[in-house]
Design an enzyme around this catalytic site. Structure first.
Site, PDB file in Angstrom:
ATOM      1  N   PHE A 293       0.812  -1.221   0.000  1.00 46.08           N
ATOM      2  CA  PHE A 293       0.000   0.000   0.000  1.00 46.08           C
ATOM      3  C   PHE A 293       0.844   1.270   0.000  1.00 46.08           C
ATOM      4  CE2 PHE A 293       0.912   0.001   4.568  1.00 46.08           C
ATOM      5  CZ  PHE A 293       1.054   1.356   4.817  1.00 46.08           C
TER       6      PHE A 293
ATOM      7  N   LYS B 121      -1.337  -7.194  -9.226  1.00 45.55           N
ATOM      8  CA  LYS B 121      -2.302  -7.253  -8.115  1.00 45.55           C
ATOM      9  C   LYS B 121      -1.863  -6.189  -7.117  1.00 45.55           C
ATOM     10  CE  LYS B 121      -3.188  -8.330  -4.364  1.00 45.55           C
ATOM     11  NZ  LYS B 121      -3.520  -7.305  -3.334  1.00 45.55           N
TER      12      LYS B 121
ATOM     13  N   GLU C 260      -4.954  -3.676  -1.907  1.00 46.06           N
ATOM     14  CA  GLU C 260      -6.398  -3.414  -1.878  1.00 46.06           C
ATOM     15  C   GLU C 260      -6.729  -2.165  -1.063  1.00 46.06           C
ATOM     16  OE1 GLU C 260      -4.609  -5.743  -0.480  1.00 46.06           O
ATOM     17  OE2 GLU C 260      -5.715  -6.956   0.976  1.00 46.06           O
ATOM     18  N   ARG C 261      -5.702  -1.551  -0.423  1.00 44.40           N
ATOM     19  CA  ARG C 261      -5.983  -0.356   0.387  1.00 44.40           C
ATOM     20  C   ARG C 261      -6.076   0.914  -0.459  1.00 44.40           C
ATOM     21  NH1 ARG C 261      -6.506  -3.182   4.180  1.00 44.40           N
ATOM     22  NH2 ARG C 261      -4.951  -4.421   5.245  1.00 44.40           N
TER      23      ARG C 261
ATOM     24  N   SER D 195       5.373  -6.852   3.287  1.00 45.06           N
ATOM     25  CA  SER D 195       5.962  -7.109   4.601  1.00 45.06           C
ATOM     26  C   SER D 195       6.742  -8.435   4.588  1.00 45.06           C
ATOM     27  CB  SER D 195       4.853  -7.169   5.646  1.00 45.06           C
ATOM     28  OG  SER D 195       3.961  -8.205   5.312  1.00 45.06           O
TER      29      SER D 195
ATOM     30  N   CYS E 158       9.511   1.706   3.295  1.00 46.43           N
ATOM     31  CA  CYS E 158      10.386   0.588   3.637  1.00 46.43           C
ATOM     32  C   CYS E 158      11.820   1.065   3.814  1.00 46.43           C
ATOM     33  CB  CYS E 158      10.323  -0.480   2.567  1.00 46.43           C
ATOM     34  SG  CYS E 158      10.993   0.096   1.022  1.00 46.43           S
TER      35      CYS E 158
ATOM     36  N   GLU F 168       9.253  -3.906  13.101  1.00 44.52           N
ATOM     37  CA  GLU F 168       9.025  -2.853  12.109  1.00 44.52           C
ATOM     38  C   GLU F 168       7.728  -2.137  12.511  1.00 44.52           C
ATOM     39  OE1 GLU F 168       7.850  -3.921   8.060  1.00 44.52           O
ATOM     40  OE2 GLU F 168       8.944  -2.189   7.300  1.00 44.52           O
TER      41      GLU F 168
END
Ligand code: NAD
Length: 495
Positions: free
Chosen positions: A149, A173, A176-177, A226, A281, A380
Site C-alpha cells: 500500500f 495485483k 487493496e488499500r 511485509s 520501507c 518494524e
C-alpha cells in the site's frame, strides 16, 4: 462511492466475485469507495488474457516496444498530478511526496525506454573454426506483480515496465488499500497503445495472491510487501516452480558519528523518519548516536519536530499526512506505550497531538535511550516513530546492524572518509547511504535488501530486474566454408 474494478484484456472489467473491500480517505476517516476482490475465476481470466497476448507481444520489435514505452512515459508526465491526487486521496501522503513517488516511478519507465540497448546480448565470434557462440535473453511469459500500500504508483512501476519491455506480459495485483492510482496508471498504459492483455490489473486480497502464485501459466512473481508475506509468497511461488523475488520489511539504522554535521544529520533524520508518516520501507527508524553526538542530536531533532505541519495530504501546507488505516494508527500508538513501559525516554509523544475530525492522524514521536531488546527496536513499526539508541563506538553501531535480522538500508553520517568507507563494507544491508538517509538507488541501478528484507537472488528493477524478467538462450552456430557450396568470396579461409 468510487467502485474500483479490474482491467482485463484492455477493458474495465466489473467484478463477478460478489466480494469487495472498503477504501477510505485516511485524512477524513470516511469511506470513499469499494474495491473489487477477485475470485479465482477472475484471476484466471486475467492470466488467460496475458497468456494469449504473450505470443504476439514477445515478437514485437524492440523499436516498437521502445516507441510505446516513450508514449507511456509522456502520458505519465502529462498526468502526474492526476496520479498524485489519487495517491493522496487513498494513501494520505502529502502532494509533494506523492509527486515525488510518481517521479521515481517514471524514472523506471525511462530505464525501460532504453530496452534496446539494455537487452543487447553477448557474442563470441570464432569460438572454433566457423563457429560463433552468442547469448540472447528471452522473455519468460506471464509475470505477476503483487504490491504494497505504501507506494501504490512507484512499486508497480518498479516491475511491469521492465517486464513488459523485455517481452513478457503482466498481471498486477495492487494493494487493496489504495488501488486507484495503479489502475489509472494501467489505463494510461493502454492509452499509450500497448496491445490488450499485455498489462492486466486484478484487484484483490489473499485469494488473488494465492491463485497467482500457483497458476501454471504464471512463470515469475515479483512481490513487495511485509516480511512474513514476502517469505510466504517466495516459498509458495518457488514450490510451484516459479522464478520469484520478494522484497520484505525493514528496520533501517542511521549511525551518527560525533564528527558529523549534526544539523545535516538532524534534518535527514526528521525527513527520513517522518516523511510519508514513516510508512516507507526505506524510512529511518533507528538512529544510533555515537559518543557525545547523542544529546545534541536528540535536541536538534526535537526542535525540528515542533515545526512539522501535520494535516491532510491535499493541503499544500502539510508536511506529513495521516496513516493508512485506523488500525495502523492504533498499532503504532501501542508501540509508543510499549516503549514507555519498557523504560525508554519518550522525548516527544505523538499521542499528545490532537487532531480535528476522524482522520487516521498521529503526531510524530521520538524515543531516546532505546535498547535492542525493546519491541520498538525489534519490530518494524511502520509509522512516525523514531528510536534513538546510544552507542559508545562506531563498532557497537555496526554490530547492531549486523545483529538485526533485516537488511534493507543503512546510513552513516560523518565527515570522515575512512569511517564512511569502512561502513560501506561493514553495513549488513543491500543499500547504503553515506550522509544520505534514504539511499533508494536510481532506476539504472537495482533495489533490494539483504537478509529478512528480501528473498530471492535478483533484486528489483534496473539491470537486475532485466535479468529477472528474462532467461538466457545460448546459440552455437557453425557455417561451412562457402567454397564447399561453390561460393567464392575471394578470400582463402584461414583455419
Ligand atoms: P503486506 O505484506 O500486508 O501486503 C503486500 C501485498 O500482499 C498486498 O498486495 C496484499 O494484498 C498481499 N497480502 C497481504 N496479506 C496476504 C496474505 N496473507 N497472503 C497473500 N497475500 C497477502 O504489506 P503492506 O502493509 O501493504 O505494505 C507495507 C510493508 O511493505 C512494510 O513491511 C514495508 O516495509 C514493506 N515494503 C517493502 C519494500 C521493499 O522494497 N523492501 C517496499 C515497500 C514496502
Amino acid at each position: 462511492m468510487n467502485e474500483i474494478q479490474h482491467l482485463i484484456d484492455g477493458v474495465a472489467s466489473p467484478s463477478t466475485s460478489g466480494n469487495d473491500g472498503p477504501i477510505f480517505d485516511p485524512a477524513t476517516g470516511q469511506q470513499t469507495g469499494t474495491v473489487a476482490l477477485a475470485s479465482v475465476a477472475e484471476v484466471d481470466a486475467a492470466v488467460a488474457s496475458a497468456r494469449s497476448a504473450f505470443d504476439g507481444w514477445s515478437e514485437v520489435s524492440l523499436a516498437r516496444r521502445t516507441k510505446l514505452m516513450y508514449e507511456f512515459r509522456n502520458l505519465l508526465v502529462a498526468n502526474a498530478d492526476g496520479v498524485a491526487a489519487r495517491l493522496s486521496a487513498e494513501h494520505g501522503k502529502v502532494l509533494d511526496d506523492a509527486r515525488g513517488e510518481v517521479a521515481r516511478g517514471i524514472e523506471n519507465v525511462e530505464f525501460a525506454c532504453g530496452i534496446a540497448d539494455a537487452l543487447k546480448g553477448l557474442h563470441s565470434e570464432g569460438a572454433s573454426t566457423g563457429v560463433d557462440v552468442y547469448t540472447v535473453r528471452r522473455p519468460l511469459g506471464v509475470v505477476a506483480g503483487i504490491t504494497p500500500f505504501n507506494f501504490p504508483a512507484m512499486v508497480p512501476m518498479w516491475m511491469f515496465p521492465n517486464a513488459i519491455a523485455c517481452g513478457n506480459t503482466f498481471v498486477l495485483k495492487p494493494s487493496e488499500r489504495d488501488p486507484s492510482a495503479p489502475l489509472f496508471i494501467a489505463e494510461l498504459f493502454q492509452e499509450a497503445g500497448f496491445p490488450p492483455g499485455v498489462l492486466n490489473v486484478v484487484n484483490g486480497d489473499k485469494v488473488a495472491v494465492d491463485r497467482l502464485v500457483e497458476h501454471p501459466d504464471v512463470k515469475a512473481v515479483s512481490f513487495v510487501g511485509s516480511t512474513p508475506i514476502a517469505r510466504y509468497v517466495y516459498a509458495s511461488a518457488t514450490a510451484n516452480g516459479k522464478r520469484a523475488q520478494a522484497m520484505g520489511g525493514a528496520k533501517n539504522h542511521m549511525i551518527v558519528l560525533p564528527d558529523a554535521d549534526l544539523d545535516m544529520a538532524a534534518d535527514a533524520a526528521v525527513s527520513a523518519a517522518y516523511g510519508s508518516a514513516g510508512e516507507r520501507c526505506m524510512a529511518i527508524s533507528v538512529v544510533v548516536a555515537v559518543g557525545d553526538a547523542g544529546d545534541r542530536l536528540v535536541e536538534a531533532i526535537r526542535v525540528r519536530m515542533e515545526k512539522l505541519v501535520i494535516g491532510p495530504g491535499t493541503d499544500p501546507a502539510s508536511e506529513m499526512g495521516p496513516l493508512i488505516t485506523r488500525e495502523a494508527r492504533d498499532r503504532v500508538a501501542g508501540y509508543i506505550q510499549a516503549g514507555a513501559d519498557a523504560g525508554c525516554r519518550v522525548v516527544v509523544d505523538g499521542r499528545d497531538q490532537a487532531f480535528d475530525g476522524d482522520g487516521f492522524f498521529l503526531g510524530v514521536s521520538l524515543l531516546d535511550h532505546v535498547t535492542t531488546d525493546m519491541s520498538v527496536y525489534t519490530d518494524e513499526i511502520f509509522g512516525p516513530v523514531l528510536s534513538v539508541v546510544r552507542a559508545d563506538s562506531y563498532a557497537e553501531g555496526a554490530q547492531m546492524i549486523r545483529d538485526n535480522p533485516f537488511g534493507n538500508g543503512a546510513a552513516i553520517f560523518t565527515r570522515d572518509g575512512g569511517a564512511a568507507r569502512q561502513f560501506q563494507q561493514d553495513a549488513d544491508a543491500g543499500m547504503v547511504g553515506i550522509n544520505v538517509p534514504i539511499p533508494v538507488p536510481v532506476g539504472y541501478h537495482s533495489f533490494g535488501g539483504w537478509n529478512d528484507s528480501a528473498f530471492g537472488d535478483h533484486t528489483i528493477y534496473g539491470p537486475e530486474g532485466l535479468r529477472f524478467y528474462t532467461r538466457p538462450k545460448v546459440i552455437t552456430s557453425r557455417w561451412p566454408d562457402p567454397s564447399t557450396s561453390g561460393v567464392d568470396l575471394g578470400f582463402p579461409r584461414n583455419d
